[in-house]
Design a protein around this motif. Structure first.
Motif, PDB file in Angstrom:
ATOM      1  N   LYS A  49       2.191  -8.041  -7.632  1.00  0.00           N
ATOM      2  CA  LYS A  49       2.228  -6.610  -7.350  1.00  0.00           C
ATOM      3  C   LYS A  49       3.478  -6.261  -6.525  1.00  0.00           C
ATOM      4  CE  LYS A  49      -0.441  -3.648  -7.856  1.00  0.00           C
ATOM      5  NZ  LYS A  49      -0.520  -2.520  -8.835  1.00  0.00           N
ATOM      6  N   ALA A  50       3.805  -7.140  -5.572  1.00  0.00           N
ATOM      7  CA  ALA A  50       4.981  -6.907  -4.740  1.00  0.00           C
ATOM      8  C   ALA A  50       6.253  -6.893  -5.582  1.00  0.00           C
ATOM      9  CB  ALA A  50       5.078  -7.977  -3.657  1.00  0.00           C
ATOM     10  N   LEU A  51       6.357  -7.814  -6.541  1.00  0.00           N
ATOM     11  CA  LEU A  51       7.531  -7.846  -7.420  1.00  0.00           C
ATOM     12  C   LEU A  51       7.602  -6.582  -8.265  1.00  0.00           C
ATOM     13  CD1 LEU A  51       9.994  -9.376  -8.466  1.00  0.00           C
ATOM     14  CD2 LEU A  51       8.488 -10.489 -10.142  1.00  0.00           C
ATOM     15  N   GLU A  52       6.462  -6.138  -8.745  1.00  0.00           N
ATOM     16  CA  GLU A  52       6.413  -4.874  -9.484  1.00  0.00           C
ATOM     17  C   GLU A  52       6.963  -3.725  -8.633  1.00  0.00           C
ATOM     18  OE1 GLU A  52       2.800  -1.835 -10.130  1.00  0.00           O
ATOM     19  OE2 GLU A  52       2.472  -3.747 -11.156  1.00  0.00           O
ATOM     20  N   ALA A  53       6.551  -3.693  -7.378  1.00  0.00           N
ATOM     21  CA  ALA A  53       7.019  -2.640  -6.464  1.00  0.00           C
ATOM     22  C   ALA A  53       8.515  -2.763  -6.208  1.00  0.00           C
ATOM     23  CB  ALA A  53       6.245  -2.726  -5.155  1.00  0.00           C
ATOM     24  N   MET A  54       9.010  -4.004  -6.070  1.00  0.00           N
ATOM     25  CA  MET A  54      10.443  -4.218  -5.859  1.00  0.00           C
ATOM     26  C   MET A  54      11.264  -3.669  -7.022  1.00  0.00           C
ATOM     27  SD  MET A  54      10.524  -8.160  -4.611  1.00  0.00           S
ATOM     28  CE  MET A  54      10.102  -8.719  -2.967  1.00  0.00           C
ATOM     29  N   VAL A  55      10.854  -4.030  -8.231  1.00  0.00           N
ATOM     30  CA  VAL A  55      11.608  -3.629  -9.415  1.00  0.00           C
ATOM     31  C   VAL A  55      11.581  -2.114  -9.578  1.00  0.00           C
ATOM     32  CG1 VAL A  55      11.688  -3.800 -11.926  1.00  0.00           C
ATOM     33  CG2 VAL A  55      11.263  -5.847 -10.554  1.00  0.00           C
ATOM     34  N   LYS A  56      10.407  -1.511  -9.368  1.00  0.00           N
ATOM     35  CA  LYS A  56      10.295  -0.054  -9.477  1.00  0.00           C
ATOM     36  C   LYS A  56      11.236   0.626  -8.475  1.00  0.00           C
ATOM     37  CE  LYS A  56       8.185   3.957 -10.519  1.00  0.00           C
ATOM     38  NZ  LYS A  56       8.708   4.863  -9.524  1.00  0.00           N
ATOM     39  N   ARG A  82      15.481 -13.856  -6.683  1.00  0.00           N
ATOM     40  CA  ARG A  82      14.905 -15.105  -6.172  1.00  0.00           C
ATOM     41  C   ARG A  82      13.401 -15.131  -6.344  1.00  0.00           C
ATOM     42  NH1 ARG A  82      15.682 -18.342  -1.117  1.00  0.00           N
ATOM     43  NH2 ARG A  82      14.854 -19.832  -2.611  1.00  0.00           N
ATOM     44  N   LEU A  83      12.738 -14.023  -6.000  1.00  0.00           N
ATOM     45  CA  LEU A  83      11.285 -13.988  -6.143  1.00  0.00           C
ATOM     46  C   LEU A  83      10.889 -13.992  -7.613  1.00  0.00           C
ATOM     47  CD1 LEU A  83       8.530 -13.881  -4.793  1.00  0.00           C
ATOM     48  CD2 LEU A  83       8.694 -11.384  -4.788  1.00  0.00           C
ATOM     49  N   ALA A  84      11.602 -13.238  -8.435  1.00  0.00           N
ATOM     50  CA  ALA A  84      11.301 -13.229  -9.869  1.00  0.00           C
ATOM     51  C   ALA A  84      11.434 -14.628 -10.459  1.00  0.00           C
ATOM     52  CB  ALA A  84      12.229 -12.250 -10.586  1.00  0.00           C
ATOM     53  N   GLU A  85      12.480 -15.329 -10.082  1.00  0.00           N
ATOM     54  CA  GLU A  85      12.689 -16.695 -10.561  1.00  0.00           C
ATOM     55  C   GLU A  85      11.548 -17.605 -10.103  1.00  0.00           C
ATOM     56  OE1 GLU A  85      16.568 -19.504 -10.799  1.00  0.00           O
ATOM     57  OE2 GLU A  85      16.005 -18.861  -8.772  1.00  0.00           O
ATOM     58  N   ALA A  86      11.142 -17.468  -8.864  1.00  0.00           N
ATOM     59  CA  ALA A  86      10.059 -18.307  -8.338  1.00  0.00           C
ATOM     60  C   ALA A  86       8.733 -18.031  -9.037  1.00  0.00           C
ATOM     61  CB  ALA A  86       9.916 -18.079  -6.837  1.00  0.00           C
ATOM     62  N   ASN A 121       0.828  -1.202   0.000  1.00  0.00           N
ATOM     63  CA  ASN A 121       0.000   0.000   0.000  1.00  0.00           C
ATOM     64  C   ASN A 121       0.867   1.259   0.000  1.00  0.00           C
ATOM     65  OD1 ASN A 121      -1.517   2.138   2.086  1.00  0.00           O
ATOM     66  ND2 ASN A 121      -2.808   1.332   0.455  1.00  0.00           N
ATOM     67  N   ASN A 122       1.996   1.230   0.719  1.00  0.00           N
ATOM     68  CA  ASN A 122       2.941   2.353   0.681  1.00  0.00           C
ATOM     69  C   ASN A 122       3.402   2.610  -0.748  1.00  0.00           C
ATOM     70  OD1 ASN A 122       4.697   1.561   3.821  1.00  0.00           O
ATOM     71  ND2 ASN A 122       2.714   2.481   3.463  1.00  0.00           N
ATOM     72  N   TYR A 123       3.659   1.535  -1.483  1.00  0.00           N
ATOM     73  CA  TYR A 123       4.058   1.659  -2.891  1.00  0.00           C
ATOM     74  C   TYR A 123       2.926   2.239  -3.730  1.00  0.00           C
ATOM     75  CZ  TYR A 123       4.502  -0.013  -7.708  1.00  0.00           C
ATOM     76  OH  TYR A 123       4.502  -0.103  -9.077  1.00  0.00           O
ATOM     77  N   ILE A 154      12.229  -5.362   0.632  1.00  0.00           N
ATOM     78  CA  ILE A 154      12.322  -6.422  -0.380  1.00  0.00           C
ATOM     79  C   ILE A 154      12.632  -7.789   0.230  1.00  0.00           C
ATOM     80  CG2 ILE A 154      13.797  -7.186  -2.294  1.00  0.00           C
ATOM     81  CD1 ILE A 154      13.613  -4.245  -3.313  1.00  0.00           C
ATOM     82  N   PRO A 155      13.681  -7.945   1.056  1.00  0.00           N
ATOM     83  CA  PRO A 155      13.897  -9.272   1.653  1.00  0.00           C
ATOM     84  C   PRO A 155      12.750  -9.712   2.550  1.00  0.00           C
ATOM     85  CG  PRO A 155      15.427  -7.642   2.564  1.00  0.00           C
ATOM     86  CD  PRO A 155      14.786  -7.026   1.374  1.00  0.00           C
TER      87      PRO A 155
END
Length: 715
Positions: free
Chosen positions: A426-433, A475-479, A381-383, A408-409
């Protein structure tokens, strides 16, 4: 005689084991000592708070110094008043909202006139309760707290000249800016107010609503140091109100109060939902029981030293003080864009992620799964409302304090630990951004594969920590089947190698393509974050085996690790107050060192891990006011102790794996979700380890091993 002693010990252990097999709730809150950490540089507060509560009802003794970040320091002898918000263990000043001060005699607009001396022998602090006698007025003040509400009880000497001051300009620090505030006398026993302020949190909104058990016999408002008797409402930047009471019959005056970041109506709803009478003792008991419910998630048995229970459960208490609720009982909350939203799940605030990603959040993922899910959804939600994942979030503000992007971790670890109810896409999107931004040295990091020292301050620390966070993204992207994305961030995760200097075997700063000279690993400088080179030299949790090879193998790595722990503790360079708790150059008082004692496991030397973990637990944690060797840092310092005392620790806090250490107690029971119980037992100090009767090969324990329940035995 030895056989008799062993037999007695076995009987005691068997008794303890049987007594806890039924999962009976124990009175564990009795072991909580809230004064721990209020001395030294712990930066904790002794006041009343419910588990993860919105209100931290605590005394203020100072607000304008590094050791006053919590509003209280044990070395002080003057209380300024009692405010409703406090931070625990941090290194920057903020909060201290809405200070209430009971006095007798003449009312003044000068806040310095409200303070009083006090003595520690007249203080009591328990889980969810605090009391003190104000010597200057002979007033006994008692505090408690619920989830979004609190109470204060004042026992005045018999007088008709009793007053309560409500100070909205109370922080006593020039760093705070008050953008706007108001105060309103709502009725003959109710008052409300609002502050919009800027300090560490640049734009914080907070409202309160309070009711009193007795009607006011008079009231007034001070505005810009001018007294206005009988004024019912005022707006401005320098406001105090006073309330007059008749206390001639000796009956205590009780205040019930709630806060909201949304509006006064939200505070009223929060109060009505939790407290509908003035029974102070009832709320005290209710919160005490809430603490017992939370603390019983881990049950320990010891036949050695009862003080260990005080240290352990005070540590667990500190782990459950933050993060803090930020949404109202009706689901409304103020987001990072300062707009008001509604959610059917709680929202939280106070995320000291540079600290807490290491141990606090892995601990919560183990024994606070539902709350961890809500916390991570708050990150997302912060993102959504602020544009990026949180770094150091406070009251719907991003402070950008500290380094890395360590939400992220926490998110990636939740995925690998099986936490459901989170939108990981959505979380991965936020990580990459977040990782692709051109701020805080990231543009140089992406261009050069490291951060040059002339590009950005703290360049070495940032390079190492960005590389770790990037590995977590990979790691998350791969998963999630995002192969191209995973490859991009796995490559970035190798950037730490570009700062490794093989001759000295240290990570060093670079400028213009060359290592910065002269070089002294004990020097504290601006290329590092609250540390020297020694204290960052082993931060490669994503790639420890490669780091060992880079150093020349296990013998060379062992030599370097031994040197860390056995060198002189002398530091050079600039003064850095956070570097404390030194064992050699290892600094337990600050977070970058926290995993290092466990690195001996990777060298096939678990007895060395056990040796240093025991040394840290026994020498750097006590049950006294100065019982923490550094800032508590929103639960991280205590979480290290809790995890280590249970016998395992997340060296790489992403992926649900733990390195074995040595449990502190003969028996520990973790009550996991779904009713599963994981039991850890110890007989002796080192040797073989068995999981559910089978010998553990290596030194690793998985998250799944714990959450499905079972038995871990150190024999």
């Amino acid at each position: 005689m030895k056989r008799i002693t062993l037999l007695i010990t076995a009987i005691i252990l068997a008794f303890f084991s049987c007594s806890t097999q039924k999962n009976e709730k124990q009175d564990l809150a009795q072991y909580v000592k809230p004064f721990v950490g209020t001395g030294g540089h712990g930066h904790t507060y002794p006041g009343a708070v419910a588990p993860f509560g919105m209100i931290q009802n605590s005394p203020d003794t100072r607000m304008d110094s590094w050791d006053g970040c919590s509003g209280y320091h044990f070395s002080d002898s003057t209380i300024l008043g009692f405010s409703l918000t406090h931070l625990t263990g941090v290194g920057c000043n903020d909060y201290g909202d809405f200070r209430f001060s009971p006095i007798t005699g003449k009312v003044s607009c000068n806040s310095k006139d409200y303070s009083s001396s006090f003595k520690h022998e007249n203080e009591i602090a328990k889980a969810g309760y605090y009391s003190v006698i104000l010597d200057d007025y002979n007033v006994k003040v008692e505090l408690n707290a619920g989830e979004r509400s609190a109470m204060q009880r004042y026992t005045f000497p018999q007088t008709n000249d009793a007053h309560i001051i409500i100070d909205l300009q109370e922080s006593n620090t020039s760093a705070e800016t008050i953008y706007e505030s108001f105060i309103t006398i709502e009725s003959d026993n109710a008052i409300s107010g609002f502050r919009r302020t800027g300090q560490w949190a640049k734009d914080q909104y907070l409202y309160f609503y309070a009711e009193f058990s007795e009607p006011f016999t008079g009231y007034g408002i001070c505005s810009d140091n001018i007294e206005h008797p009988n004024m019912k409402h005022a707006e401005g930047k320098d406001l105090q109100a006073w309330l007059d009471f008749d206390a001639t019959d000796g009956t205590p005056i009780v205040m019930r109060v709630a806060t909201s970041a949304v509006d006064v109506e939200g505070a009223k709803k929060n109060l009505a939902a939790e407290i509908n009478d003035f029974d102070f003792d009832a709320l005290t008991q209710k919160t005490y029981q809430q603490w017992n419910n939370e603390l019983n998630r881990i049950q320990i048995n010891t036949v050695v030293n009862e003080n260990d229970k005080d240290i352990f459960y005070t540590s667990l208490y500190h782990c459950f003080v933050v993060p803090n609720l930020y949404s109202d009982v009706d689901g409304r909350y103020r987001a990072h864009d300062k707009k008001v939203y509604q959610s059917d799940r709680p929202r939280y605030t106070v995320f000291s992620l540079w600290d807490t990603f290491r141990t606090e959040h892995p601990l919560l993922s183990l024994i606070q799964r539902e709350r961890s899910i809500d916390i991570i959804n708050t990150f997302i939600n912060n993102y959504e409302t602020g544009g990026l994942l949180p770094v150091w979030e406070l009251a719907a503000n991003e402070t950008n304090c500290m380094i890395g992007y360590h939400a992220i971790p926490v998110i990636a670890d939740a995925y690998f630990c099986g936490l459901e109810g989170i939108d990981y896409e959505k979380a991965l999107e936020a990580m990459v951004k977040t990782a692709r931004e051109d701020q805080f040295g990231l543009s140089c990091y992406k261009e050069y594969g490291f951060i040059p020292s002339n590009c950005e301050g703290e360049s070495v620390s940032k390079t190492l920590e960005y590389a770790y966070d990037d590995w977590c993204i990979a790691r998350l992207a791969e998963a999630l089947g995002k192969e191209e994305l995973a490859n991009e961030f796995y490559q970035r995760a190798q950037y730490y190698k570009n700062l490794y200097e093989p001759k000295d075997k240290f990570f060093r700063g670079k400028r213009n393509g060359c290592f910065v000279t002269p070089f002294d690993p004990t020097q504290v400088n601006f290329m590092l974050t609250e540390a020297n080179t020694w204290q960052y030299n082993f931060f490669v949790p994503q790639d420890i085996n490669t780091h060992i090879e880079m150093m020349g193998g296990t013998t060379a790595y062992t030599r370097k690790l031994n040197e860390l722990f056995n060198s002189s503790s002398e530091l050079t360079g600039r003064v850095q107050s956070d570097i404390t708790g030194l064992i050699g150059q290892y600094a337990h008082g600050n977070e970058p060192s926290h995993h290092m004692a466990y690195l001996y496991n990777y060298l096939g030397k678990p007895s060395q891990t056990q040796k240093f973990v025991n040394k840290i637990m026994y020498e750097l944690y006590t049950d006294q006011a100065d019982g923490l060797c550094g800032n508590e840092d929103c639960g991280q310092m205590s979480a290290w102790y809790v995890m280590s005392a249970m016998g395992f620790y997340p060296v790489n806090p992403c992926g649900g794996e733990y390195e074995l250490g040595i449990p502190l107690f003969p028996e520990v029971k973790l009550h996991i979700a779904d009713g599963n119980v994981f039991t850890v037992t110890k007989k002796g100090n080192q040797g073989k380890v068995y999981l559910n009767g089978k010998r553990v090969k290596g030194s690793t324990l998985s998250h799944k091993d714990i959450t499905k329940g079972g038995m871990l035995e150190f024999k």
